[in-house]
Each structure stands twice: as C-alpha cells, then as structure tokens.
Motif scaffolding. Sequence first.
Motif, PDB file in Angstrom:
ATOM      1  N   GLU A  34       0.838  -1.213   0.000  1.00 37.76           N
ATOM      2  CA  GLU A  34       0.000   0.000   0.000  1.00 37.76           C
ATOM      3  C   GLU A  34       0.868   1.256   0.000  1.00 37.76           C
ATOM      4  O   GLU A  34       0.602   2.201  -0.736  1.00 37.76           O
ATOM      5  N   LEU A  35       1.912   1.263   0.799  1.00 38.50           N
ATOM      6  CA  LEU A  35       2.794   2.429   0.868  1.00 38.50           C
ATOM      7  C   LEU A  35       3.548   2.636  -0.441  1.00 38.50           C
ATOM      8  O   LEU A  35       3.746   3.772  -0.883  1.00 38.50           O
ATOM      9  N   LEU A  36       3.967   1.553  -1.078  1.00 39.74           N
ATOM     10  CA  LEU A  36       4.733   1.666  -2.325  1.00 39.74           C
ATOM     11  C   LEU A  36       3.859   1.989  -3.539  1.00 39.74           C
ATOM     12  O   LEU A  36       4.374   2.451  -4.553  1.00 39.74           O
ATOM     13  N   THR A  37       2.572   1.726  -3.440  1.00 39.13           N
ATOM     14  CA  THR A  37       1.670   1.993  -4.569  1.00 39.13           C
ATOM     15  C   THR A  37       0.822   3.229  -4.322  1.00 39.13           C
ATOM     16  O   THR A  37      -0.229   3.404  -4.949  1.00 39.13           O
ATOM     17  N   SER A  38       1.284   4.085  -3.458  1.00 35.40           N
ATOM     18  CA  SER A  38       0.571   5.323  -3.151  1.00 35.40           C
ATOM     19  C   SER A  38       0.396   6.164  -4.411  1.00 35.40           C
ATOM     20  O   SER A  38       1.242   6.154  -5.314  1.00 35.40           O
ATOM     21  N   CYS A  39      -0.696   6.906  -4.467  1.00 36.32           N
ATOM     22  CA  CYS A  39      -0.922   7.837  -5.586  1.00 36.32           C
ATOM     23  C   CYS A  39       0.062   9.001  -5.544  1.00 36.32           C
ATOM     24  O   CYS A  39       0.215   9.716  -6.532  1.00 36.32           O
ATOM     25  N   ASP A  40       0.720   9.172  -4.411  1.00 35.44           N
ATOM     26  CA  ASP A  40       1.719  10.230  -4.240  1.00 35.44           C
ATOM     27  C   ASP A  40       3.099   9.632  -4.547  1.00 35.44           C
ATOM     28  O   ASP A  40       3.661   8.903  -3.730  1.00 35.44           O
ATOM     29  N   PRO A  41       3.656   9.934  -5.726  1.00 30.25           N
ATOM     30  CA  PRO A  41       4.937   9.322  -6.103  1.00 30.25           C
ATOM     31  C   PRO A  41       6.094   9.683  -5.165  1.00 30.25           C
ATOM     32  O   PRO A  41       7.010   8.886  -4.978  1.00 30.25           O
ATOM     33  N   GLU A  42       6.069  10.856  -4.563  1.00 30.10           N
ATOM     34  CA  GLU A  42       7.138  11.240  -3.635  1.00 30.10           C
ATOM     35  C   GLU A  42       7.072  10.396  -2.364  1.00 30.10           C
ATOM     36  O   GLU A  42       8.106   9.994  -1.823  1.00 30.10           O
ATOM     37  N   LYS A  43       5.849  10.125  -1.912  1.00 31.73           N
ATOM     38  CA  LYS A  43       5.659   9.265  -0.739  1.00 31.73           C
ATOM     39  C   LYS A  43       6.203   7.865  -1.035  1.00 31.73           C
ATOM     40  O   LYS A  43       6.959   7.302  -0.244  1.00 31.73           O
ATOM     41  N   ALA A  44       5.834   7.320  -2.176  1.00 32.90           N
ATOM     42  CA  ALA A  44       6.298   5.989  -2.561  1.00 32.90           C
ATOM     43  C   ALA A  44       7.820   5.958  -2.681  1.00 32.90           C
ATOM     44  O   ALA A  44       8.462   4.980  -2.280  1.00 32.90           O
ATOM     45  N   GLN A  45       8.394   7.022  -3.203  1.00 37.10           N
ATOM     46  CA  GLN A  45       9.853   7.085  -3.353  1.00 37.10           C
ATOM     47  C   GLN A  45      10.540   7.111  -1.986  1.00 37.10           C
ATOM     48  O   GLN A  45      11.561   6.447  -1.791  1.00 37.10           O
ATOM     49  N   ARG A  46       9.983   7.862  -1.042  1.00 41.79           N
ATOM     50  CA  ARG A  46      10.556   7.907   0.310  1.00 41.79           C
ATOM     51  C   ARG A  46      10.497   6.527   0.973  1.00 41.79           C
ATOM     52  O   ARG A  46      11.448   6.094   1.621  1.00 41.79           O
ATOM     53  N   VAL A  47       9.391   5.850   0.777  1.00 41.66           N
ATOM     54  CA  VAL A  47       9.238   4.515   1.352  1.00 41.66           C
ATOM     55  C   VAL A  47      10.255   3.560   0.734  1.00 41.66           C
ATOM     56  O   VAL A  47      10.908   2.789   1.438  1.00 41.66           O
TER      57      VAL A  47
END
Length: 165
Positions: free
Chosen positions: A132-145
């Motif tokens: 769920e964290l890696l497939t976030s609609c927020d690409p920056e969030k996914a990149q941080r994860v």
Amino acid sequence: MNNRFQRISPFLWFNEEAEQAANYYVSVFNNSRILATTRYNSESARAARRPEGSVMTVAFELDGQHFTALNGGPVFAFNPAMSLVVNCRTQAEVDHYWNALSKGGEPAAQQCGWLRDRFGVSWQVVPVQLIELLTSCDPEKAQRVMKAVLAMKKLELDVLQDAAA
C-alpha cells in the motif's frame, strides 16, 4: 492427509536435510503440520544414489500452504533467485518470523526484508502495509518509502510509515 486440492505447490530440493527443514518450518509457523514422509526403497535408492530406507520426501503444510521437501543429494542448491514471502500484519509478526527463520542462517544476506535460513532457502519477511505504501498515488511518498526499504535488512514498519508521512 488433507483432501484439499492445491494446484501449485513449492517443491524444495535439499541435499539430505528435508526432514529436518520440514520439522523446523512446521515449528515456526502456526497451523502447520507434517502430512506424509516417503522413504527410498531399493529401486529408488539405487536410481538416486541415496541410502535405502532414508527419507526421500516430506509433504508438509505451513499455515495452509502445501510444500514438498526432497532429499535429492548435492546436485542442486538454493539461491536467492527463488524466495518464499511471509506476509505479516504487525511488526511483532515480522520480528517473530525474521528471528526464527534467520536463526543459524544469514539474516544480513540481502536488503529489503530478505534472509537466507540455515538450510539455504531464501525468505522475504514483509509487512502487508508495504505494498500500500509503495503503490501510493503520491509518487514522492512511494519514493521515500522505497528509499527506506533499500536501507534496511529486516523491515521495520514504523520506519516505513514515518518515511511515508
């Protein structure tokens, strides 16, 4: 033996540790059991160059998933190209499976939640929240994860959630 039909089931080739490995895995996972053990007879022992009467296969179940372990000799060895994933709901589950499976193995063999157990089998111990964290609609969030995942051996859910925040 359970009559449930499972179309696809992992078949693990060991040198001579099939029974030991199956018994260990059954002790690590709840709702697990040995289903059947077969032994080499005179004909199969001769063909496989294994001792007559020794364990040939062990059918076992880990939390509902069927496996077969074979004592096939030193012809093939495990490598990280094939791994078994343990999906965990909590950090306590991650810790339990990581500690149990890495005991006597190589917990730091890989990053991103991968380890190699004492029998050479590769496992990935992963919190289910990671996808769920890696497939976030927020690409920056996914990149941080992903950056946090790449920096860890054993995955820590609080660190992943902090990276997402």
